[in-house]
Write a protein that holds these residues in place. Structure first.
Motif, PDB file in Angstrom:
ATOM      1  N   GLU A  83       0.840  -1.207   0.000  1.00  0.00           N
ATOM      2  CA  GLU A  83       0.000   0.000   0.000  1.00  0.00           C
ATOM      3  C   GLU A  83       0.873   1.254   0.000  1.00  0.00           C
ATOM      4  OE1 GLU A  83      -4.006   1.494   2.322  1.00  0.00           O
ATOM      5  OE2 GLU A  83      -2.746  -0.036   3.253  1.00  0.00           O
ATOM      6  N   CYS A  86       2.370   1.857  -3.445  1.00  0.00           N
ATOM      7  CA  CYS A  86       1.373   2.443  -4.359  1.00  0.00           C
ATOM      8  C   CYS A  86       1.215   3.932  -4.076  1.00  0.00           C
ATOM      9  CB  CYS A  86       0.031   1.732  -4.208  1.00  0.00           C
ATOM     10  SG  CYS A  86       0.005   0.047  -4.826  1.00  0.00           S
ATOM     11  N   ALA A  97       4.840  -3.579  -5.606  1.00  0.00           N
ATOM     12  CA  ALA A  97       3.591  -3.777  -4.861  1.00  0.00           C
ATOM     13  C   ALA A  97       2.843  -5.010  -5.381  1.00  0.00           C
ATOM     14  CB  ALA A  97       2.711  -2.532  -4.948  1.00  0.00           C
ATOM     15  N   ASP A 140      -6.812  -3.272   3.686  1.00  0.00           N
ATOM     16  CA  ASP A 140      -5.743  -2.694   2.863  1.00  0.00           C
ATOM     17  C   ASP A 140      -6.015  -2.917   1.377  1.00  0.00           C
ATOM     18  OD1 ASP A 140      -4.361  -1.752   5.066  1.00  0.00           O
ATOM     19  OD2 ASP A 140      -3.065  -3.510   5.201  1.00  0.00           O
ATOM     20  N   THR A 143      -8.607  -0.512   0.076  1.00  0.00           N
ATOM     21  CA  THR A 143      -7.997   0.811  -0.101  1.00  0.00           C
ATOM     22  C   THR A 143      -7.162   0.856  -1.371  1.00  0.00           C
ATOM     23  OG1 THR A 143      -7.953   1.134   2.303  1.00  0.00           O
ATOM     24  CG2 THR A 143      -6.514   2.549   0.968  1.00  0.00           C
ATOM     25  N   ILE A 144      -6.318  -0.142  -1.557  1.00  0.00           N
ATOM     26  CA  ILE A 144      -5.471  -0.189  -2.754  1.00  0.00           C
ATOM     27  C   ILE A 144      -6.334  -0.237  -4.007  1.00  0.00           C
ATOM     28  CG2 ILE A 144      -3.860  -1.656  -4.051  1.00  0.00           C
ATOM     29  CD1 ILE A 144      -2.644  -2.438  -1.288  1.00  0.00           C
ATOM     30  N   TYR A 145      -7.337  -1.086  -3.986  1.00  0.00           N
ATOM     31  CA  TYR A 145      -8.194  -1.243  -5.161  1.00  0.00           C
ATOM     32  C   TYR A 145      -8.920   0.062  -5.490  1.00  0.00           C
ATOM     33  CZ  TYR A 145     -11.563  -3.280  -8.385  1.00  0.00           C
ATOM     34  OH  TYR A 145     -12.306  -3.558  -9.502  1.00  0.00           O
ATOM     35  N   LYS A 147      -8.237   3.218  -4.568  1.00  0.00           N
ATOM     36  CA  LYS A 147      -7.404   4.382  -4.853  1.00  0.00           C
ATOM     37  C   LYS A 147      -6.485   4.218  -6.062  1.00  0.00           C
ATOM     38  CE  LYS A 147      -7.583   6.710  -0.520  1.00  0.00           C
ATOM     39  NZ  LYS A 147      -8.412   7.806  -0.920  1.00  0.00           N
ATOM     40  N   PHE A 148      -6.111   2.973  -6.380  1.00  0.00           N
ATOM     41  CA  PHE A 148      -5.072   2.782  -7.394  1.00  0.00           C
ATOM     42  C   PHE A 148      -5.460   1.823  -8.517  1.00  0.00           C
ATOM     43  CE2 PHE A 148      -3.000   3.564  -3.248  1.00  0.00           C
ATOM     44  CZ  PHE A 148      -2.488   4.822  -3.520  1.00  0.00           C
ATOM     45  N   LYS A 149      -6.713   1.427  -8.603  1.00  0.00           N
ATOM     46  CA  LYS A 149      -7.094   0.419  -9.602  1.00  0.00           C
ATOM     47  C   LYS A 149      -6.775   0.834 -11.031  1.00  0.00           C
ATOM     48  CE  LYS A 149     -11.885   1.859  -9.394  1.00  0.00           C
ATOM     49  NZ  LYS A 149     -13.120   1.530  -8.741  1.00  0.00           N
TER      50      LYS A 149
END
Length: 172
Positions: A83, A86, A97, A140, A143-145, A147-149
């Motif tokens: 995370e 990213c 990541a 987590d 959140t990653i998915y 914000k950063f997908k």
């Protein structure tokens, strides 16, 4: 029930005295909490030092990420590292990541008959799966998915989605 009502009444009165005279609506509070955007380059020097120290501790400079994924690695810390990478978004961070996340995915219990289905091992050598890891890693990953997908391929997004579905099913 009387004690709870009395406690909350006192709490509300104390908050009314302590807070500024302006009454905040839920919309005001929601705007303050959820619209603030942080980026790595906008962190204060102190925040960046804490952040960088964590990244360097988990992924020493010049060491390939795959070599840090070993029996001494904790899945929770490594997911937090993914995370952080990213978020930092420097050259190679998303690739690293993804290596970390795939390693974490390999620690997930996919045995539908097992009561710990969807859970994760806390570390490589753990014999059991930990329900708490399911919650930490799942949060987590969400959140990653979210914000950063847009930074990941369709194939990798599907891997994240599959992991999240197993996580959610295991929690039911």
């Amino acid at each position: 029930k009387m004690k709870k009502a009395t406690f909350f009444t006192v709490l509300i009165q104390a908050l009314q005295l302590a807070l500024p005279s302006r009454i905040y609506s839920q919309a005001d509070v929601a705007d303050e909490l959820f619209t603030k955007q942080f980026e790595y380059n906008t962190l204060s020097d102190f925040q960046r030092k804490i952040f960088d120290d964590f990244v360097l501790e988990e992924l020493p400079q010049g060491i390939p990420v795959a070599t840090t994924l070993n029996e001494k690695s904790g899945t929770r810390n490594k997911m937090r590292l993914a995370e952080a990478l990213c978020f930092r978004n420097q050259k190679g961070d998303f690739e690293n990541a993804m290596v970390i996340m795939r390693w974490v995915f390999s620690m997930q219990n996919t045995d539908l008959a097992n009561e710990r289905y969807g859970g994760f091992k806390g570390a490589v050598n753990d014999k059991t799966y930990d329900d708490n890891m399911r919650e930490f890693i799942g949060t987590d990953l969400i959140t990653i998915y979210e914000k950063f997908k847009n930074k990941f391929s369709a194939v990798f997004k599907k891997e994240i989605e599959t992991c999240l579905i197993l996580t959610a099913k295991g929690d039911i």
